[in-house]
Scaffold this motif. Structure first.
Motif, mmCIF file in Angstrom:
data_model
loop_
_atom_site.group_PDB
_atom_site.id
_atom_site.type_symbol
_atom_site.label_atom_id
_atom_site.label_comp_id
_atom_site.label_asym_id
_atom_site.label_seq_id
_atom_site.Cartn_x
_atom_site.Cartn_y
_atom_site.Cartn_z
ATOM 1 N N GLY A 160 -16.821 48.533 11.464
ATOM 2 C CA GLY A 160 -15.412 48.281 10.919
ATOM 3 C C GLY A 160 -14.539 49.179 12.393
ATOM 4 O O GLY A 160 -13.062 49.455 12.286
ATOM 5 N N GLY A 161 -15.174 49.059 13.003
ATOM 6 C CA GLY A 161 -14.880 50.758 13.923
ATOM 7 C C GLY A 161 -13.833 50.096 15.390
ATOM 8 O O GLY A 161 -12.896 50.440 15.630
ATOM 9 N N ALA A 162 -13.118 48.716 15.235
ATOM 10 C CA ALA A 162 -12.161 47.923 15.714
ATOM 11 C C ALA A 162 -10.745 48.067 15.123
ATOM 12 O O ALA A 162 -9.973 47.493 15.301
ATOM 13 N N GLY A 163 -11.626 48.747 13.733
ATOM 14 C CA GLY A 163 -9.656 48.868 12.974
ATOM 15 C C GLY A 163 -8.943 49.447 12.988
ATOM 16 O O GLY A 163 -9.273 50.143 13.672
ATOM 17 N N PHE A 164 -7.899 49.765 12.379
ATOM 18 C CA PHE A 164 -6.723 51.294 11.894
ATOM 19 C C PHE A 164 -7.768 51.581 12.323
ATOM 20 O O PHE A 164 -7.644 53.074 12.893
ATOM 21 N N PHE A 187 -12.291 40.938 11.794
ATOM 22 C CA PHE A 187 -12.021 39.848 10.592
ATOM 23 C C PHE A 187 -10.391 40.371 10.578
ATOM 24 O O PHE A 187 -9.115 39.732 10.767
ATOM 25 N N THR A 188 -10.233 41.871 10.911
ATOM 26 C CA THR A 188 -8.831 42.557 10.757
ATOM 27 C C THR A 188 -9.075 43.600 12.070
ATOM 28 O O THR A 188 -7.478 44.331 11.857
ATOM 29 N N SER A 226 -14.750 46.269 6.297
ATOM 30 C CA SER A 226 -14.184 46.014 5.093
ATOM 31 C C SER A 226 -12.137 45.820 5.177
ATOM 32 O O SER A 226 -11.987 46.706 6.406
ATOM 33 N N PRO A 227 -12.640 44.911 4.756
ATOM 34 C CA PRO A 227 -10.298 44.252 5.131
ATOM 35 C C PRO A 227 -9.694 45.547 3.970
ATOM 36 O O PRO A 227 -10.934 45.624 2.599
ATOM 37 N N ALA A 228 -8.456 46.146 4.173
ATOM 38 C CA ALA A 228 -8.476 47.203 3.576
ATOM 39 C C ALA A 228 -7.055 46.933 2.903
ATOM 40 O O ALA A 228 -6.046 47.580 1.804
ATOM 41 N N SER A 229 -5.873 46.217 3.545
ATOM 42 C CA SER A 229 -5.136 45.670 2.898
ATOM 43 C C SER A 229 -5.174 44.589 2.200
ATOM 44 O O SER A 229 -5.655 43.701 2.139
ATOM 45 N N PRO A 230 -3.389 45.380 0.963
ATOM 46 C CA PRO A 230 -4.106 43.636 0.013
ATOM 47 C C PRO A 230 -3.996 42.477 -0.081
ATOM 48 O O PRO A 230 -5.213 41.603 -0.425
ATOM 49 N N GLY A 328 -0.703 55.448 10.172
ATOM 50 C CA GLY A 328 -0.631 55.321 11.826
ATOM 51 C C GLY A 328 -0.126 54.492 13.252
ATOM 52 O O GLY A 328 -0.603 52.845 12.712
ATOM 53 N N PRO A 329 -0.749 54.790 14.497
ATOM 54 C CA PRO A 329 -0.826 53.768 14.945
ATOM 55 C C PRO A 329 -1.697 52.493 14.809
ATOM 56 O O PRO A 329 -2.315 53.428 14.770
ATOM 57 N N ARG A 330 -2.225 51.636 16.006
ATOM 58 C CA ARG A 330 -2.672 50.632 15.381
ATOM 59 C C ARG A 330 -3.155 50.300 14.202
ATOM 60 O O ARG A 330 -4.157 48.944 13.655
ATOM 61 N N MET A 331 -1.996 50.447 13.792
ATOM 62 C CA MET A 331 -1.874 49.967 12.293
ATOM 63 C C MET A 331 -1.253 48.226 12.334
ATOM 64 O O MET A 331 -0.792 47.874 13.798
ATOM 65 N N HIS A 332 -2.292 46.945 11.815
ATOM 66 C CA HIS A 332 -2.118 45.668 12.006
ATOM 67 C C HIS A 332 -0.803 45.210 12.397
ATOM 68 O O HIS A 332 -0.126 45.661 10.909
ATOM 69 N N MET A 333 -0.204 44.367 13.310
ATOM 70 C CA MET A 333 1.190 44.060 12.874
ATOM 71 C C MET A 333 1.703 43.135 11.541
ATOM 72 O O MET A 333 2.774 43.406 10.923
ATOM 73 N N ASN A 334 0.340 42.431 11.295
ATOM 74 C CA ASN A 334 0.258 41.268 9.646
ATOM 75 C C ASN A 334 -0.555 42.429 8.822
ATOM 76 O O ASN A 334 -0.870 41.389 8.079
ATOM 77 N N ASP A 335 -0.533 43.606 9.488
ATOM 78 C CA ASP A 335 -1.751 44.079 7.485
ATOM 79 C C ASP A 335 -1.392 44.088 6.557
ATOM 80 O O ASP A 335 -1.418 44.033 5.941
#
Ligand code: NAD
Ligand code: UDP
Ligand code: UDP
Length: 482
Positions: A160-164, A187-188, A226-230, A328-335
């Motif tokens: 999951g290292g390419a995630g936020f 995935f995210t 793992s996806p993290a946002s609801p 923080g920065p790099r959270m996904h815009m559609n998170d």
């Protein structure tokens, strides 16, 4: 007025000036990288001919023989296509073929124009080749990394290292001088989050779904996949459960085989909608096992159970971090999480949407604090779960007002229907982290939010692919690097 356009095979249309007809022409030309399209328009904007590779376009019956403006236009503008770097790779693929001689060869003027065209094309190809050669000589600039000798340098896997969160951890470990391998199914996560390390000798990015086994050799593993946002984890609940169960088994199996230390990214969600406040690690939680959040909450609980089963039975060296809300920065815009939602709404002067009354609380930590905590926990000898979060608690209503003030907008704050099983209070008890890993968060909410707002402002300002908005952290972001 004349225009010409180049179809670089990637739908990137170069120098089409203001003429829609050129765009249409290039779309019609399709994504073939083997075609250099030249369109010439007369004073009335009517296309006169196209294609300098000699291919006739029958859509309008135009041909090079009819309109000899082409040679002049190309010669006048021949350097202009080099404005886009992406041109270079494609030109190699072009076939150089003789032009169709569909006009009288004994016309000396036309023949001389044709020769000019050939010469122009030859010069273009020669220049493209030179540019490509020169580009290859420019060394890529990477953020400064410490040099570690082979005894101190570790090989570290981050799932999951390419995630936020994962991408900030990548930054830290890379800057420390370690070898970092990211395994991510995107995935995210996004390649863009780690783009500034691509090609670095200490960095490797593997497109891999952790639900499948992974056989590599490493010293440490941070298991963040793992996806993290609801909204993301509810999007495919079965996959969320598989990732947190089968994925964790694979990670623990790998750790067992190679004798690696492994840190599992668990969550405050293991406490569910808590009836103990603030939440210490000794609290067993209050989770609805069949509600909409269960795929994540129960998935993470099983992930913890698996970790301690492997520790007990297979002597795997495990660490468990219970992470509280992080931003923080790099959270996904559609998170879809509250921080990104509120900031994006405020930056666009849209209404800020509170789900429910807004009296529910959360405690927000800035991502660099979390990274410091994860690294400190991995380095420690402490094997029980540890809460990592900022204990400063706020209502969601307060939080909406803080963001509105920081952005300086006039957004209305509106109430939306409450979401099912939304935890009403959340605040970490971090005495364990303070005692055993000497950690507590340092970044004040306002400071972290300003960096995050700045990031999202740049994201929203992006209008084309070349505006990268790559967030590269300063060394001061992480206390352990100072
Ligand atoms: P994120 O969605 O930005 O990152 C998760 C990454 O995992 C993404 O890159 C995604 O593509 C990848 N991934 C998902 N499923 C995968 C699979 N099957 N195989 C391989 N890669 C997969 O989320 P984040 O906020 O960076 O969270 C990272 C970790 O921290 C997660 O495990 C999350 O549960 C945990 N966590 C985060 C928070 C938070 O507030 N950010 C809070 C508690 C726990
Ligand atoms: N596994 C893996 N990489 C490894 C070692 C194991 O992905 O380097 C996977 C393996 O395929 C298995 C899981 O981890 O599905 C659990 O491994 P373990 O050795 O605990 O169980 P077993 O293989 O004996 O069922
Ligand atoms: N929330 C909100 N508006 C939004 C997004 C979230 O009011 O646009 C609320 C949500 O109902 C929850 C809190 O903010 O009470 C935190 O939600 P988030 O999805 O960020 O994370 P959670 O802590 O619930 O996993």
């Amino acid at each position: 007025m004349s225009h010409y356009a180049y179809d670089d095979g990637d739908n990137a249309i170069v120098d089409t000036a203001d003429n829609d007809a050129v765009d249409q022409e290039n779309r019609r030309a399709g994504p073939s990288p083997e075609r250099l399209v030249l369109s010439v328009f007369d004073q009335k904007g009517i296309r006169q001919h196209n294609s300098i590779d000699g291919a006739r376009d029958d859509t309008d019956g135009g041909g090079i023989s009819d309109h000899d403006d082409a040679g002049r236009v190309l010669l006048q503008n021949k350097l202009r296509p080099f404005r886009k770097g992406s041109l270079v790779g494609n030109v190699q693929k072009q076939r150089i073929e003789p032009l169709h001689h569909d006009f009288a060869l004994d016309d000396p003027e036309r023949e001389s124009r044709l020769n000019e065209l050939h010469e122009a094309k030859r010069q273009i190809l020669e220049l493209e080749r030179k540019i490509q050669e020169l580009e290859g000589r420019i060394p890529r600039k990477y953020p400064d990394v410490t040099f570690l000798n082979y005894k101190n340098r570790k090989r570290i896997l981050i799932t999951g290292g390419a995630g936020f969160v994962g991408s900030h951890l990548v930054d830290y470990l890379m800057m420390k001088g370690h070898e970092v391998i990211v395994a991510d199914n995107f995935f995210t996560g996004r390649k863009r989050n780690v783009e500034h390390w691509l090609g670095h000798e200490n960095f490797e990015l593997i497109h891999h779904d952790i639900v499948n086994p992974l056989f590599i050799e490493v010293d440490e593993i941070y298991h963040l996949a793992s996806p993290a946002s609801p909204p993301h984890y509810m999007y495919n609940p079965v996959k969320t459960i598989k990732t947190n169960t089968l994925g964790t088994i694979n990670v623990l199996g790998l750790a067992k085989r190679v004798g690696a230390k492994v840190l599992i990214a668990s969550t405050s969600e293991v406490y569910g909608d808590p009836d103990v406040h603030p939440q210490p690690e000794t609290y067993w939680g209050h989770v609805n096992p069949i509600g909409p959040r269960a795929c994540y909450d129960e998935g993470k609980r099983v992930s913890e159970t698996l970790s301690y089963a492997y520790a007990k039975q297979e002597k795997v060296n495990v660490r468990v971090a219970r992470i509280f809300n992080t931003y923080g920065p790099r959270m996904h815009m559609n998170d879809g999480r509250v921080v990104s939602n509120f900031i994006i709404q405020a930056l666009q002067n849209q209404s800020i949407t509170i789900y429910g009354s807004g009296h529910q609380t959360r405690s927000f930590q800035y991502v660099s604090d979390l990274v410091d905590g994860l690294v400190s926990l991995m380095a420690s000898n402490y094997t029980q779960p540890v809460n990592l979060g900022n204990p400063v608690e706020r209502t969601i209503q307060d939080f909406a007002e803080i963001i509105r003030d920081l952005v300086g907008c006039k957004s209305k704050i509106i109430e939306m229907p409450a979401v099912e099983d939304d935890p009403q209070r959340r605040k970490p008890d971090i005495s364990r982290a303070k005692k055993y890993i000497n950690w507590e968060p340092r970044v004040p909410l306002q400071e972290g939010l300003m960096k995050t707002i700045d990031y999202f402002r740049k994201e929203l300002a992006r209008s084309n692919h070349s505006q990268r908005n790559i967030f590269v952290p300063e060394t001061t972001e992480f206390r352990n690097l100072l």
